[in-house]
Design an enzyme around this catalytic site. Sequence first.
Site, PDB file in Angstrom:
ATOM      1  N   HIS A 100       0.944  -1.279  -0.015  1.00  0.00           N
ATOM      2  CA  HIS A 100      -0.145   0.196  -0.152  1.00  0.00           C
ATOM      3  C   HIS A 100       0.825   1.278   0.224  1.00  0.00           C
ATOM      4  O   HIS A 100       1.107   1.735   0.957  1.00  0.00           O
ATOM      5  CB  HIS A 100      -1.063   0.103   1.322  1.00  0.00           C
ATOM      6  CG  HIS A 100      -1.750  -1.212   1.321  1.00  0.00           C
ATOM      7  ND1 HIS A 100      -1.273  -2.567   1.666  1.00  0.00           N
ATOM      8  CD2 HIS A 100      -3.019  -1.259   1.079  1.00  0.00           C
ATOM      9  CE1 HIS A 100      -2.316  -3.248   1.628  1.00  0.00           C
ATOM     10  NE2 HIS A 100      -3.426  -2.669   1.280  1.00  0.00           N
ATOM     11  N   GLU A 130     -18.100  -4.001  23.694  1.00  0.00           N
ATOM     12  CA  GLU A 130     -17.182  -5.157  23.935  1.00  0.00           C
ATOM     13  C   GLU A 130     -16.332  -5.342  23.085  1.00  0.00           C
ATOM     14  O   GLU A 130     -15.087  -5.514  23.444  1.00  0.00           O
ATOM     15  CB  GLU A 130     -18.106  -6.530  23.702  1.00  0.00           C
ATOM     16  CG  GLU A 130     -19.256  -6.661  24.650  1.00  0.00           C
ATOM     17  CD  GLU A 130     -20.663  -5.972  24.171  1.00  0.00           C
ATOM     18  OE1 GLU A 130     -20.828  -5.163  23.275  1.00  0.00           O
ATOM     19  OE2 GLU A 130     -21.285  -5.759  25.265  1.00  0.00           O
ATOM     20  N   HIS A 167     -28.852 -15.199  24.618  1.00  0.00           N
ATOM     21  CA  HIS A 167     -27.965 -14.950  25.764  1.00  0.00           C
ATOM     22  C   HIS A 167     -27.118 -16.043  26.268  1.00  0.00           C
ATOM     23  O   HIS A 167     -26.298 -16.116  26.626  1.00  0.00           O
ATOM     24  CB  HIS A 167     -28.590 -14.182  27.025  1.00  0.00           C
ATOM     25  CG  HIS A 167     -29.029 -12.746  26.666  1.00  0.00           C
ATOM     26  ND1 HIS A 167     -29.583 -12.352  25.615  1.00  0.00           N
ATOM     27  CD2 HIS A 167     -28.608 -11.706  27.348  1.00  0.00           C
ATOM     28  CE1 HIS A 167     -29.782 -10.939  25.729  1.00  0.00           C
ATOM     29  NE2 HIS A 167     -29.098 -10.723  26.771  1.00  0.00           N
ATOM     30  N   HIS A 214      -4.048   3.042  -3.457  1.00  0.00           N
ATOM     31  CA  HIS A 214      -4.496   2.464  -2.157  1.00  0.00           C
ATOM     32  C   HIS A 214      -3.314   1.384  -1.702  1.00  0.00           C
ATOM     33  O   HIS A 214      -2.740   1.559  -0.800  1.00  0.00           O
ATOM     34  CB  HIS A 214      -5.686   2.244  -1.767  1.00  0.00           C
ATOM     35  CG  HIS A 214      -5.978   1.468  -0.439  1.00  0.00           C
ATOM     36  ND1 HIS A 214      -6.215   2.076   0.732  1.00  0.00           N
ATOM     37  CD2 HIS A 214      -6.200   0.124  -0.453  1.00  0.00           C
ATOM     38  CE1 HIS A 214      -6.083   0.760   1.601  1.00  0.00           C
ATOM     39  NE2 HIS A 214      -6.167  -0.138   0.739  1.00  0.00           N
TER      40      HIS A 214
HETATM   41  C1  LIG Z   1     -11.617  -4.394   9.655  1.00  0.00           C
HETATM   42  C2  LIG Z   1     -10.870  -4.251   8.282  1.00  0.00           C
HETATM   43  N1  LIG Z   1     -11.845  -4.373   7.214  1.00  0.00           N
HETATM   44  C3  LIG Z   1     -11.696  -4.284   6.054  1.00  0.00           C
HETATM   45  C4  LIG Z   1     -10.425  -4.067   5.765  1.00  0.00           C
HETATM   46  C5  LIG Z   1      -9.588  -4.034   4.268  1.00  0.00           C
HETATM   47  N2  LIG Z   1      -9.021  -2.578   4.046  1.00  0.00           N
HETATM   48  C6  LIG Z   1      -7.838  -2.345   4.229  1.00  0.00           C
HETATM   49  S1  LIG Z   1      -7.624  -0.866   3.940  1.00  0.00           S
HETATM   50  C7  LIG Z   1      -9.368  -0.409   3.684  1.00  0.00           C
HETATM   51  C8  LIG Z   1      -9.577   0.887   3.073  1.00  0.00           C
HETATM   52  C9  LIG Z   1      -9.228   2.036   4.149  1.00  0.00           C
HETATM   53  O1  LIG Z   1      -9.445   3.204   3.690  1.00  0.00           O
HETATM   54  P1  LIG Z   1      -8.599   4.309   4.302  1.00  0.00           P
HETATM   55  O2  LIG Z   1      -8.474   4.016   5.680  1.00  0.00           O
HETATM   56  O3  LIG Z   1      -9.061   5.491   4.088  1.00  0.00           O
HETATM   57  O4  LIG Z   1      -7.261   4.260   3.815  1.00  0.00           O
HETATM   58  P2  LIG Z   1      -6.615   4.973   2.656  1.00  0.00           P
HETATM   59  O5  LIG Z   1      -7.033   4.301   1.347  1.00  0.00           O
HETATM   60  O6  LIG Z   1      -6.865   6.318   2.497  1.00  0.00           O
HETATM   61  O7  LIG Z   1      -5.069   4.563   2.929  1.00  0.00           O
HETATM   62  C10 LIG Z   1     -10.037  -1.672   3.710  1.00  0.00           C
HETATM   63  C11 LIG Z   1     -11.303  -1.689   3.319  1.00  0.00           C
HETATM   64  C12 LIG Z   1      -9.255  -4.085   6.978  1.00  0.00           C
HETATM   65  N3  LIG Z   1      -8.009  -4.040   6.790  1.00  0.00           N
HETATM   66  N4  LIG Z   1      -9.703  -3.973   8.153  1.00  0.00           N
END
Ligand SMILES: Cc1ncc(C[n+]2csc(CCOP(=O)(O)OP(=O)(O)O)c2C)c(N)n1
Length: 665
Positions: A36, A421, A483, A271
Amino acid sequence: MSAPAEAVAPAAAERDMANAIRALAMDAVQAANSGHPGMPMGMAEIAVALWGRHLRHNPSNPGWANRDRFVLSNGHGSMLLYALLHLTGYDLPLAELRRFRQLHSKTPGHPEYGCAPGVETTTGPLGQGLANAVGMAIAERVLAAEFNRPGCEIVDHHTYAFAGDGCLMEGISHEACSLAGTLGLGKLIVFYDDNGISIDGHVEGWFTDDTPQRFAAYGWHVVPGVDGHDVAAVDAAIRAAKAVADRPSLVCCKTIIARGAPHKANTHDAHGAPLGAEEVAATRAAIGWNHPPFEIPASVYAAWDARARGARAEGAWNETLAAYAAQHPQLAAEFRRRAAGELPADWAAQARALLDEVVAKGETIATRKASLNAIEALARRLPELVGGSADLAGSNLTLWSGARALGRSGGGNYLHYGVREFGMAGIVNGLALHGGVIPFGATFLVFSDYARNALRISALMKVRAIQVFTHDSIGLGEDGPTHQPVEHAAALRLIPGMDVWRPCDTVETTAAWIAAIERRDGPTSLLLSRQNIAFQPRDRAAIDAIRRGGYVLADATAPQAVIIATGSEVPLAVGARAKLAEAGIAVRVVSMPSTNVFDRQDAAYRAAVLPPGVPRVAVEAGVTDYWRKYVGLEGEVIGIDRFGESAPGPELFKFFGFTVDNVVG
Ligand SMILES: Cc1ncc(C[n+]2csc(CCOP(=O)(O)OP(=O)(O)O)c2C)c(N)n1
Ligand SMILES: [Mg+2]
């Protein structure tokens, strides 16, 4: 308060510092053909402002107790952190950056605690880093209140976190940040990477919150509209944030993802994929970075190098600690012990005495009550215990007599997590990671899956995070199937490295708590009953064997069958054994409070407890599949493979076949 910010490097030097991050990120991702680049390139100037001008850390001693904590909650931008650790002088050589995302490198795809020095927590599952940071800030507050003395502030550091749109979309960010606002965690400073991009594209279609107002509503101090590419502007925001001591701060930074890449900046293409050789070359030209991949000019290294500064900062702190130790020798010794995560010197004897007391009492009570008794006794011996519950203190029985709730100021050793939680589990991880405290959280077992990914990460990180999960079966009764956990014990046992204990009485409960406390390399889940469970008399050998996870509770000569049971089903197994004995059938009862711990015992021990060739029956008020590995296809499992019912607990036990007669049959 903290030492003043560091001297500022000239603007040109800071531009090169930022571009070094850009280059390392895009080149490492290019080399790995995976990763990334966008976030590190977009947050480079924010990193220069924070790491270059403010962060108090010592690259030569990543374990310095009073370092500022830094959490990369948007963990996909791992190359940003690796670049910073490398450039500032941590033991993370360029060779490791070249091996980004390769097997056994110190630079895995997402930052992993314990892998590269200076990585404070494992991030990647978005939002959880924020909860970890909240936990770290709480730990700092708790320890500062406990140990600091006028003129000797040995606990005094900030916790900083980077977070992206993804982190703020995740529900856990609400849980953790709402609580942080309520607690007024003034030393927590979060940077929002407001680049308007997430994986699917520009976020207008799915994320239009007014984030500054949202955090203001939590009670945070918000610095809106900061130009995230202007180091001086970010620096000013950090100064403003540090000046606000009674509220956490959110610094909202407008940034451009992959800034510097002529064609891919401000696109979601940047990204999570390599920019491509052409775009990398074009970026080099555009930002004026004429160095080959993984070559950083000495002047840039020099500008980033934080070792001398870090050594000075730690040296000054060591002097403070020495002065403190001279005035408060006992407190200083206690602080050192706690910071090292060590138990008191006489711990083994204390634990033994505690267990013996419980044996002598022989009480028949609910294991949740036995757990409260254990907490009561442990907290007297271990002031580092920081407990809490997700709004179920009276049900989980976590509020011991010495508990002091943490409020908006000052210290405490108890957290009212509210109904949060997942946030709680993430905060517990942050507390454990910070060190100096041993945290536990609590909720109903059935809601452990609200928290599940944080439990998983606690196991991945191998931290001492303890969870009290009560109301551990249909035995809870009238609240009904919503529950009543059925699959949860099995599901928790499946998390590699998670030790799950489902004790059957006061003695096993106390032993389980002791094991959880003594376990320095992993988390523990304690599964506890709402209802009373009969005390089981046992000999010394059996008491000592509890710590092995499974042991012979009641034996027979030449047993014709072995009944394995856990928790509230152990008395049924014992009752069945007695009945079968009357009929001339010899049966051994094995109590198996922790399958995970039992599985770690040597083969000889396991075979001694479960002799090969002797038919086995398992009894547990939960799904049956898990027990197949102990009883085999030929064995029997008495369990529940459907959801429960709403009725009084004892009736449900009958209805679902948890009776002595059914076990005998
Ligand atoms: C809980 C979770 N859901 C999905 C992902 C997959 N994922 C990684 S980065 C991302 C998008 C993140 O967007 P942002 O925080 O705006 O990152 P940017 O592209 O701006 O670096 C997703 C959906 C993850 N890492 N964790
Ligand atoms: Mg984004």
